[in-house]
Design a protein around this motif. Structure first.
Motif, PDB file in Angstrom:
ATOM      1  N   PRO A  12      41.344  50.757  49.315  1.00  0.00           N
ATOM      2  CA  PRO A  12      42.094  50.526  48.396  1.00  0.00           C
ATOM      3  C   PRO A  12      43.563  50.377  48.616  1.00  0.00           C
ATOM      4  O   PRO A  12      43.982  51.263  49.318  1.00  0.00           O
ATOM      5  CB  PRO A  12      41.950  51.801  47.359  1.00  0.00           C
ATOM      6  CG  PRO A  12      40.481  52.293  47.708  1.00  0.00           C
ATOM      7  CD  PRO A  12      40.377  51.787  49.248  1.00  0.00           C
ATOM      8  N   LYS A  15      45.252  45.005  49.616  1.00  0.00           N
ATOM      9  CA  LYS A  15      45.237  43.633  49.331  1.00  0.00           C
ATOM     10  C   LYS A  15      46.491  43.067  49.967  1.00  0.00           C
ATOM     11  O   LYS A  15      46.174  41.862  50.746  1.00  0.00           O
ATOM     12  CB  LYS A  15      45.214  43.165  47.821  1.00  0.00           C
ATOM     13  CG  LYS A  15      45.173  41.903  47.586  1.00  0.00           C
ATOM     14  CD  LYS A  15      45.353  41.609  45.885  1.00  0.00           C
ATOM     15  CE  LYS A  15      45.359  40.098  45.994  1.00  0.00           C
ATOM     16  NZ  LYS A  15      45.925  39.701  44.635  1.00  0.00           N
ATOM     17  N   GLU A  16      47.818  43.263  49.627  1.00  0.00           N
ATOM     18  CA  GLU A  16      48.632  42.411  50.067  1.00  0.00           C
ATOM     19  C   GLU A  16      48.951  42.519  51.729  1.00  0.00           C
ATOM     20  O   GLU A  16      49.312  41.457  52.395  1.00  0.00           O
ATOM     21  CB  GLU A  16      50.245  42.972  49.577  1.00  0.00           C
ATOM     22  CG  GLU A  16      50.308  42.539  47.942  1.00  0.00           C
ATOM     23  CD  GLU A  16      49.436  43.412  46.974  1.00  0.00           C
ATOM     24  OE1 GLU A  16      49.070  44.651  47.696  1.00  0.00           O
ATOM     25  OE2 GLU A  16      49.236  43.176  45.912  1.00  0.00           O
ATOM     26  N   GLU A  19      46.170  40.163  53.182  1.00  0.00           N
ATOM     27  CA  GLU A  19      46.649  38.731  53.136  1.00  0.00           C
ATOM     28  C   GLU A  19      47.699  38.490  54.116  1.00  0.00           C
ATOM     29  O   GLU A  19      47.522  37.420  54.649  1.00  0.00           O
ATOM     30  CB  GLU A  19      47.185  38.615  51.507  1.00  0.00           C
ATOM     31  CG  GLU A  19      46.118  38.637  50.710  1.00  0.00           C
ATOM     32  CD  GLU A  19      46.502  38.069  49.153  1.00  0.00           C
ATOM     33  OE1 GLU A  19      45.890  37.747  48.482  1.00  0.00           O
ATOM     34  OE2 GLU A  19      47.722  38.767  48.750  1.00  0.00           O
ATOM     35  N   TYR A  44      37.058  35.891  50.422  1.00  0.00           N
ATOM     36  CA  TYR A  44      37.339  36.071  49.313  1.00  0.00           C
ATOM     37  C   TYR A  44      37.491  37.575  49.050  1.00  0.00           C
ATOM     38  O   TYR A  44      36.724  38.344  49.438  1.00  0.00           O
ATOM     39  CB  TYR A  44      36.329  35.522  48.241  1.00  0.00           C
ATOM     40  CG  TYR A  44      36.223  33.984  48.460  1.00  0.00           C
ATOM     41  CD1 TYR A  44      36.945  33.161  47.455  1.00  0.00           C
ATOM     42  CD2 TYR A  44      35.449  33.369  49.090  1.00  0.00           C
ATOM     43  CE1 TYR A  44      36.868  31.726  47.258  1.00  0.00           C
ATOM     44  CE2 TYR A  44      35.304  32.164  49.334  1.00  0.00           C
ATOM     45  CZ  TYR A  44      36.019  31.120  48.299  1.00  0.00           C
ATOM     46  OH  TYR A  44      36.007  29.922  48.679  1.00  0.00           O
ATOM     47  N   LEU A  45      38.180  37.973  47.878  1.00  0.00           N
ATOM     48  CA  LEU A  45      38.375  39.401  47.391  1.00  0.00           C
ATOM     49  C   LEU A  45      37.943  39.618  46.079  1.00  0.00           C
ATOM     50  O   LEU A  45      38.300  38.991  45.301  1.00  0.00           O
ATOM     51  CB  LEU A  45      39.692  40.014  47.866  1.00  0.00           C
ATOM     52  CG  LEU A  45      39.955  41.385  47.308  1.00  0.00           C
ATOM     53  CD1 LEU A  45      39.468  42.348  48.158  1.00  0.00           C
ATOM     54  CD2 LEU A  45      41.843  41.724  47.353  1.00  0.00           C
ATOM     55  N   ASP A  46      37.018  40.606  45.929  1.00  0.00           N
ATOM     56  CA  ASP A  46      36.679  41.043  44.678  1.00  0.00           C
ATOM     57  C   ASP A  46      37.655  42.139  44.213  1.00  0.00           C
ATOM     58  O   ASP A  46      37.338  43.281  44.480  1.00  0.00           O
ATOM     59  CB  ASP A  46      35.062  41.437  44.406  1.00  0.00           C
ATOM     60  CG  ASP A  46      34.745  42.103  43.235  1.00  0.00           C
ATOM     61  OD1 ASP A  46      35.668  42.110  42.259  1.00  0.00           O
ATOM     62  OD2 ASP A  46      33.518  42.212  43.231  1.00  0.00           O
ATOM     63  N   GLU A  47      38.545  41.898  43.475  1.00  0.00           N
ATOM     64  CA  GLU A  47      39.685  42.857  43.088  1.00  0.00           C
ATOM     65  C   GLU A  47      39.186  44.204  42.588  1.00  0.00           C
ATOM     66  O   GLU A  47      39.711  45.289  42.637  1.00  0.00           O
ATOM     67  CB  GLU A  47      40.679  42.335  42.535  1.00  0.00           C
ATOM     68  CG  GLU A  47      41.614  41.117  43.320  1.00  0.00           C
ATOM     69  CD  GLU A  47      42.864  40.760  42.788  1.00  0.00           C
ATOM     70  OE1 GLU A  47      43.645  41.488  42.186  1.00  0.00           O
ATOM     71  OE2 GLU A  47      42.838  39.576  42.573  1.00  0.00           O
ATOM     72  N   ASN A  50      37.176  45.647  45.585  1.00  0.00           N
ATOM     73  CA  ASN A  50      37.993  45.900  46.967  1.00  0.00           C
ATOM     74  C   ASN A  50      36.790  45.259  47.947  1.00  0.00           C
ATOM     75  O   ASN A  50      37.151  45.351  49.049  1.00  0.00           O
ATOM     76  CB  ASN A  50      38.331  47.136  47.579  1.00  0.00           C
ATOM     77  CG  ASN A  50      39.742  47.272  46.905  1.00  0.00           C
ATOM     78  OD1 ASN A  50      40.642  46.313  46.554  1.00  0.00           O
ATOM     79  ND2 ASN A  50      39.880  48.507  46.877  1.00  0.00           N
TER      80      ASN A  50
END
Length: 109
Positions: A12, A15-16, A19, A44-47, A50
């Motif tokens: 958690p 994400k940034e 990327e 791909y990311l499932d936000e 995660n």
């Protein structure tokens, strides 16, 4: 062409950073992926969860399996270990996904 799909887990709040690291993927890592037969690779990311979902097309399984033993790949695993769920050797914990449907139409010329 062999299609592979798998799931990994991002920690958690990263994400940034995930990327950013992939946008700056090392040239030697790009080259190693190509040398080991990777033709198309998307993550791909499932936000909501995660979960990272990877899709990969490779030329041959035996050649691809040698990628995990390269020095550059192990260096990448070490680099990513602080933001992903990993095994003791820092390889990402992955779950292979099973294809249950595909709609693919070749372009007619």
């Amino acid at each position: 062409m062999i299609k592979k799909m798998f799931k990994m887990q991002l920690l958690p709040g990263f994400k940034e950073e995930y990327e950013k690291r992939h946008q700056l993927l090392w040239p030697e890592m790009r080259e190693a992926l190509k040398e080991h037969g990777a033709k198309h690779y998307v993550i791909y990311l499932d936000e909501a969860t995660n979960a990272l979902i990877g899709y990969l097309e490779i030329e041959e399984e035996e050649r691809w399996q040698k990628m995990k033993d390269t020095a550059i790949n192990r260096k990448w695993w070490d680099y990513m270990a602080d933001i992903m769920e990993t095994n003791p050797d820092h390889s990402p914990i992955t779950q292979d996904l099973v294809e249950v449907f595909s709609l693919y139409e070749k372009e007619k010329r």
